[in-house]
Design a protein around this motif. Structure first.
Motif, PDB file in Angstrom:
ATOM      1  N   UNK A  35       0.695  -1.327   0.137  1.00 21.24           N
ATOM      2  CA  UNK A  35       0.036   0.029  -0.043  1.00 21.24           C
ATOM      3  C   UNK A  35       0.859   1.240   0.021  1.00 21.24           C
ATOM      4  N   UNK A  36       0.158   2.326  -0.491  1.00 20.50           N
ATOM      5  CA  UNK A  36       0.790   3.702  -0.351  1.00 20.50           C
ATOM      6  C   UNK A  36       0.063   4.434   0.679  1.00 20.50           C
ATOM      7  N   UNK A  37       1.054   5.271   1.278  1.00 18.93           N
ATOM      8  CA  UNK A  37       0.128   6.290   2.700  1.00 18.93           C
ATOM      9  C   UNK A  37       1.039   7.520   2.197  1.00 18.93           C
ATOM     10  N   UNK A  93       4.362  13.612   2.182  1.00 15.30           N
ATOM     11  CA  UNK A  93       5.223  13.004   2.092  1.00 15.30           C
ATOM     12  C   UNK A  93       4.709  11.456   1.721  1.00 15.30           C
ATOM     13  N   UNK A  94       5.229  10.684   0.748  1.00 13.34           N
ATOM     14  CA  UNK A  94       4.465   9.500   0.470  1.00 13.34           C
ATOM     15  C   UNK A  94       5.325   8.285   1.007  1.00 13.34           C
ATOM     16  N   UNK A  95       4.756   7.379   1.577  1.00 12.97           N
ATOM     17  CA  UNK A  95       5.403   6.114   2.034  1.00 12.97           C
ATOM     18  C   UNK A  95       4.697   4.761   1.374  1.00 12.97           C
ATOM     19  N   UNK A  96       5.462   3.787   1.295  1.00 17.93           N
ATOM     20  CA  UNK A  96       4.910   2.363   0.816  1.00 17.93           C
ATOM     21  C   UNK A  96       5.230   1.584   2.033  1.00 17.93           C
ATOM     22  N   UNK A  97       4.232   0.537   2.119  1.00 18.25           N
ATOM     23  CA  UNK A  97       4.606  -0.514   3.313  1.00 18.25           C
ATOM     24  C   UNK A  97       3.773  -1.723   2.638  1.00 18.25           C
ATOM     25  N   UNK A  98       4.155  -2.758   3.227  1.00 17.39           N
ATOM     26  CA  UNK A  98       3.195  -4.003   3.084  1.00 17.39           C
ATOM     27  C   UNK A  98       2.240  -3.901   4.075  1.00 17.39           C
ATOM     28  N   UNK A  99       1.073  -4.319   3.681  1.00 17.73           N
ATOM     29  CA  UNK A  99      -0.095  -4.187   4.303  1.00 17.73           C
ATOM     30  C   UNK A  99      -0.994  -5.565   4.481  1.00 17.73           C
ATOM     31  N   UNK A 100      -1.743  -5.518   5.572  1.00 14.75           N
ATOM     32  CA  UNK A 100      -2.496  -6.846   5.801  1.00 14.75           C
ATOM     33  C   UNK A 100      -3.206  -7.454   4.725  1.00 14.75           C
ATOM     34  N   UNK A 109       5.303  -3.088   8.501  1.00 11.65           N
ATOM     35  CA  UNK A 109       6.670  -2.968   8.718  1.00 11.65           C
ATOM     36  C   UNK A 109       7.081  -1.432   9.102  1.00 11.65           C
ATOM     37  N   UNK A 110       8.095  -1.209   9.595  1.00  6.95           N
ATOM     38  CA  UNK A 110       8.891   0.303   9.854  1.00  6.95           C
ATOM     39  C   UNK A 110       8.697   0.771   8.824  1.00  6.95           C
ATOM     40  N   UNK A 111       8.502   2.160   8.679  1.00  8.78           N
ATOM     41  CA  UNK A 111       8.395   2.863   7.598  1.00  8.78           C
ATOM     42  C   UNK A 111       9.735   3.404   6.916  1.00  8.78           C
ATOM     43  N   UNK A 112       9.846   3.246   5.673  1.00 14.72           N
ATOM     44  CA  UNK A 112      11.089   3.812   5.033  1.00 14.72           C
ATOM     45  C   UNK A 112      11.150   5.534   5.175  1.00 14.72           C
ATOM     46  N   UNK A 113      12.057   6.246   4.518  1.00 11.00           N
ATOM     47  CA  UNK A 113      12.150   7.526   4.606  1.00 11.00           C
ATOM     48  C   UNK A 113      11.109   8.565   3.729  1.00 11.00           C
ATOM     49  N   UNK A 114      10.255   7.903   2.958  1.00 10.44           N
ATOM     50  CA  UNK A 114       9.308   8.302   2.158  1.00 10.44           C
ATOM     51  C   UNK A 114       9.826   9.179   1.108  1.00 10.44           C
ATOM     52  N   UNK A 115       8.985   9.754   0.145  1.00 17.08           N
ATOM     53  CA  UNK A 115       9.225  10.913  -0.876  1.00 17.08           C
ATOM     54  C   UNK A 115       8.482  11.733  -0.945  1.00 17.08           C
TER      55      UNK A 115
END
Length: 121
Positions: A35-37, A93-100, A109-115
């Motif tokens: 997902x994107x957040x 700031x946009x972030x990605x992650x694995x989601x349920x 998981x923990x967040x990356x630095x985002x863009x």
């Protein structure tokens, strides 16, 4: 160790487009929904879009439906967000992650630095 690396952000005028990329490593992400957040200044992080492991099922926040498209790369550990007709309120700031799952986008998981995406009027 899981690593999430987002890229592709920038500054555009309203009505413009950007394509964000997410590269995930450290797990077999082909089995995960992704997902994107985004997080705007002074606001909580919010859900933007999600895609299932195969790339067939997707879901979007109402605010981006019809403007954003989420896809996965062939390697399945990459993910993209095509953003069209951008609006100033998309600035964040946009972030990605694995989601349920696609319809339960609890991040895993923990967040990356985002863009950073900045849209000017």
């Amino acid at each position: 160790q899981v690593q999430l690396v987002e890229s592709g952000g920038g500054s555009v005028q309203a009505g413009g487009s950007l394509r964000l990329s997410c590269a995930a490593s450290g797990r077999t992400f082909s089995a995960y929904a992704m997902g994107w957040f985004r997080q705007a200044p002074g606001k909580e992080r919010e859900f933007v879009a999600a895609i299932n492991w195969s790339g067939i099922s997707t879901d979007y926040a109402d605010s981006v439906k019809g403007r954003f498209t989420i896809t996965r790369g062939n390697a399945k550990n990459t993910m993209f967000l095509q953003m069209n007709n951008l609006k100033p309120e998309d600035t964040a700031v946009y972030y990605c992650n694995a989601v349920r799952s696609v319809y339960d986008p609890a991040y895993l998981y923990s967040w990356g630095q985002g863009t950073q995406v900045t849209v000017s009027s």
